[in-house]
Scaffold this active site. Structure first.
Site, mmCIF file in Angstrom:
data_model
loop_
_atom_site.group_PDB
_atom_site.id
_atom_site.type_symbol
_atom_site.label_atom_id
_atom_site.label_comp_id
_atom_site.label_asym_id
_atom_site.label_seq_id
_atom_site.Cartn_x
_atom_site.Cartn_y
_atom_site.Cartn_z
ATOM 1 N N TYR A 37 0.686 -1.012 0.082
ATOM 2 C CA TYR A 37 -0.106 0.087 -0.096
ATOM 3 C C TYR A 37 0.955 1.370 0.147
ATOM 4 O O TYR A 37 1.969 1.072 -0.617
ATOM 5 C CB TYR A 37 -1.125 -0.036 1.365
ATOM 6 N N LYS A 92 -20.164 -20.564 -8.602
ATOM 7 C CA LYS A 92 -19.484 -20.461 -10.055
ATOM 8 C C LYS A 92 -18.143 -20.077 -9.667
ATOM 9 O O LYS A 92 -17.270 -20.603 -10.277
ATOM 10 C CB LYS A 92 -20.249 -19.196 -10.698
#
Length: 754
Positions: A37, A92
């Site tokens: 970050y 999925k």
């Protein structure tokens, strides 16, 4: 507790749901976080700002698919809304990750307006490498997909349309082959005219079917030009309107070659099946209840009924998981701008071709040991077949390249190996040896040549160019087995009842006459498969040998030890297993041969195992194991590995780091080697583990395999004069093929000429 309650428990178990976000880079230190970050993240941001394509280099975009739905047409549930569809979309994502290592964000949109869905998905293009549309009702799904395909530069794929089309298309290719019917002659009837049916009919045209041979029925009956002219059907159904009289499904199915059901259960009778053409093809894919159940369709006629359904409890399940993970994998890896018709056709043809190949034992076991051989009961592969990834995906990638959809190129051979490595470290390691073997194949004797597994392995060995197999066994039995398996190859067979065994008997007598073996007994030995195979190798009539499937290990090992013996620079043989974990490989010795080795045996075993590691392109670091660390316990047992390690360190010919005695965790944990035992000769964890005795070795490798999740390859016999390897009873065909590759490389290393 029933399936419903089990499913609820499965989904609500902490943490709820089925997916999570995990990190792929270290985050342990302050520096790690400053790279992940602020402030370090600014650098890749600036690079991407300057060149948007760098998003594929510095972010997960290239391996990220968005599964997008509004829950308006969930299979078997209908319009349940976006929120209720979330478990399906998570599922999925599970399939994408499990079968093709693709990461997914599931996006459920509380929106019915197609234009709003289109705008929302378009706005998410920077996030994803591809979009999988799911469970959106027709006709809106057509509009959404077509618009997104035109406006977005990443692949957009509506699986409800194209998934069933591709998998059933593969099934149709094989069914027509088995029924000996030409695709362009097939009369095809569809029950159902929704998104999946229309997409499937379109796809059959791409495979070679003719539009004038397709009759489509909806709930009203045959879709005719007359109905279309009166506005009774939408624009998408009109595409398949025929200039025929109006009628029912029963009228349409008469004299048809193929029935494709994508409608509702129980609407096809046995009488309707009997009205079809000879050897009919029936794809009854309504879920959970097919248009006609498997037993009724099969019982309706005396000729061959080739049947597929959407259910896993019957043969030939049309399951979309055979398609979408691998199609997206190929599309992502070449950064395709779309999933076009050429890519879908390539996928279907690759799936069909895979069904014609011999099925791995692990797949057969997963389905209750039922026979899985190309024919009416097996026209499409099973989803758990690991070969799907590296058979279908390269075909899709190549089609993307050939059609101009790809924005980056790959070498398909190298790419196939990369895909295979995704299935586990063992496949990556075996590929090294396999490629070496194929570079210079050798003559390989399979001593138990009339065993079914050996015959199947011989076919694969020859087909892949690994070796020239020589089967020892009953010729008639071998040919009968090949016929029953449908294996089309002509192997070399040595039948002891036919062959001239006199030279082999003479040689066995010469080698064993001072061990009490008479010439008559030598002739009897020459008829035994393991002795015959061993003496063929010893005399140079073959380069290497495999045996062991039908005998216990000591019995199978005895003939090659007596006839072939150990190498000139070796006094002992040893058995080694290679254990492949996710990120490391270790070689465990001795696990099969020496029951209570002394110092010399341990030292020699370490040397042989180190040499074996190098054949796998692994630079060896050896540890002599004990329950003691560097003299912490001093007794006869700990002194043997300690002295073996010292002997190796003092040998100038030993060109690999070795140390011991040490405990197993000391050998494999870097922090322990660098901390408490920083004086050790090993500056990295050991990858060659030499156990103090056979009992420890056998227990150790099996615990690592079963509890540590390692894949085991072996046992590989080291120290022999010529390449002989002894399998374990119960080994699978893939184990035989793997060990065959090792044997061929052994022969190459030993300088054996063909």
């Amino acid at each position: 507790m029933g399936l419903d309650e089990d499913a609820l428990d499965y989904h609500r178990e902490d943490p709820p749901g089925k997916i999570e976000i995990s990190t792929t880079k270290p985050t342990s230190t302050q520096r790690d976080l400053s790279l992940a970050y602020s402030p370090g993240v600014a650098t890749p941001c600036n690079h991407i700002h300057d060149d948007p394509d760098d998003a594929y280099t510095y972010t997960a975009k290239g391996n990220m698919v968005g599964v997008v739905s509004n829950g308006s047409a969930v299979l078997g549930l209908g319009d349940i809304g976006a929120q209720a569809s979330k478990p399906v979309m998570e599922g999925k994502g599970v399939l994408f990750k499990r079968f093709a290592d693709i990461d997914v964000f599931d996006i459920e949109l509380d929106e019915d307006d197609p234009q709003e869905i289109i705008r929302t998905v378009e706005a998410m293009e920077p996030t994803f490498g591809g979009i999988n549309l799911e469970d959106i009702k027709a006709p809106e799904c057509f509009e959404i997909e077509e618009s997104l395909r035109e406006s977005m530069s990443i692949p957009v794929f509506h699986d409800d349309q194209h998934g069933t089309a591709i998998i059933s298309g593969a099934a149709l290719l094989n069914a027509s082959d088995i029924a000996e019917k030409d695709l362009d002659d097939l009369e095809i009837v569809f029950s159902g005219a929704g998104a999946s049916a229309i997409a499937t009919a379109r796809f059959y045209l791409s495979l070679g079917a003719r539009k004038e041979n397709i009759t489509m029925c909806d709930s009203t009956g045959i879709i005719t030009e007359e109905r279309a002219s009166h506005g009774d059907v939408n624009e998408f159904k009109t595409e398949f309107a025929r200039d025929v009289p109006e009628g029912s499904l029963e009228d349409a199915i008469e004299d048809a070659d193929v029935f494709v059901g994508l409608s509702v259960g129980g609407i096809v009778s046995q009488e309707m099946v009997r009205s079809m053409n000879d050897d009919p093809i029936i794809f009854a894919m309504a879920n959970p209840d097919p248009e006609i159940n498997y037993e009724d369709a099969k019982a309706a006629r005396d000729d061959t009924v080739i049947m597929a359904t959407g259910r896993s409890d019957y043969p030939n399940m049309v399951n979309n998981v055979l398609g979408f993970p691998f199609i997206f994998r190929g599309a992502l890896d070449v950064r395709a701008s779309e999933i076009n018709e050429q890519m879908k056709v390539a996928a279907a043809r690759a799936i069909a071709e895979l069904a014609r190949k011999d099925v791995p034992d692990a797949v057969v076991k997963a389905y209750g040991d039922q026979p899985l051989r190309y024919g009416p009961e097996y026209i499409i592969p099973k989803p758990v077949d690991p070969r799907v990834l590296f058979e279908i995906t390269p075909a899709v990638a190549q089609a993307a390249i050939d059609s101009g959809a790809a924005r980056s190129d790959v070498d398909i051979d190298d790419y196939t190996e990369e895909l295979e490595a995704r299935l586990g470290k063992s496949r990556e390691m075996m590929r090294v040896v396999l490629n070496k073997a194929k570079s210079e194949p050798k003559r390989l004797v399979l001593a138990e040549g009339d065993d079914e597994k050996m015959i199947r392995a011989a076919h694969q060995i020859e087909d892949q160019g690994i070796a020239h197999p020589v089967l020892i066994g009953d010729r008639e039995r071998i040919w009968e087995t090949m016929d029953s398996l449908g294996l089309a190859f002509d192997p070399e067979i040595v039948d002891p009842d036919e062959a001239n065994l006199e030279p082999y008997a003479d040689r066995i007598h010469e080698l064993r006459q001072r061990k009490g073996i008479t010439r008559t007994e030598a002739a009897d030995f020459a008829r035994e498969k393991n002795y015959l195979g061993s003496v063929m190798v010893e005399m140079g009539d073959a380069d290497a040998m495999l045996t062991g499937l039908m005998h216990d290990y000591p019995s199978a090992l005895r003939p090659p030890l007596q006839i072939v013996g150990t190498a000139d620079d070796a006094n002992y043989a040893a058995g080694v297993y290679m254990l492949a974990f996710k990120n490391r490989v270790i070689f465990c010795a001795d696990a099969t041969v020496n029951q209570d080795p002394d110092t010399d045996v341990l030292a020699e075993t370490a040397q042989h195992t180190a040499e074996l590691a190098r054949r796998f392109n692994v630079e060896p670091r050896a540890a002599l194991l004990s329950y003691s660390d560097f003299g912490s316990v001093d007794n006869e047992g700990t002194r043997k590995p300690r002295e073996a390690a010292r002997k190796l360190r003092e040998d100038s010919a030993v060109e690999f780091p070795v140390d011991g005695e040490m405990q197993a965790d000391t050998a494999v944990v870097e922090e322990m080697l660098e901390g408490t035992y920083d004086f050790s000769e090993l500056d990295e964890p050991a990858n060659v583990l030499v156990f103090p005795n056979l009992e420890a070795g056998n227990i150790g490798y099996k615990l690592l395999q079963r509890l540590g999740g390692a894949e085991a390859i072996g046992p590989m016999l080291v120290g022999m004069d010529k390449p002989v390897h002894v399998l374990q009873r119960g080994d699978e065909v893939k184990d035989i093929v793997n060990l065959a590759s090792v044997a061929v490389v052994d022969a190459q290393e030993n300088g054996i000429e063909n």
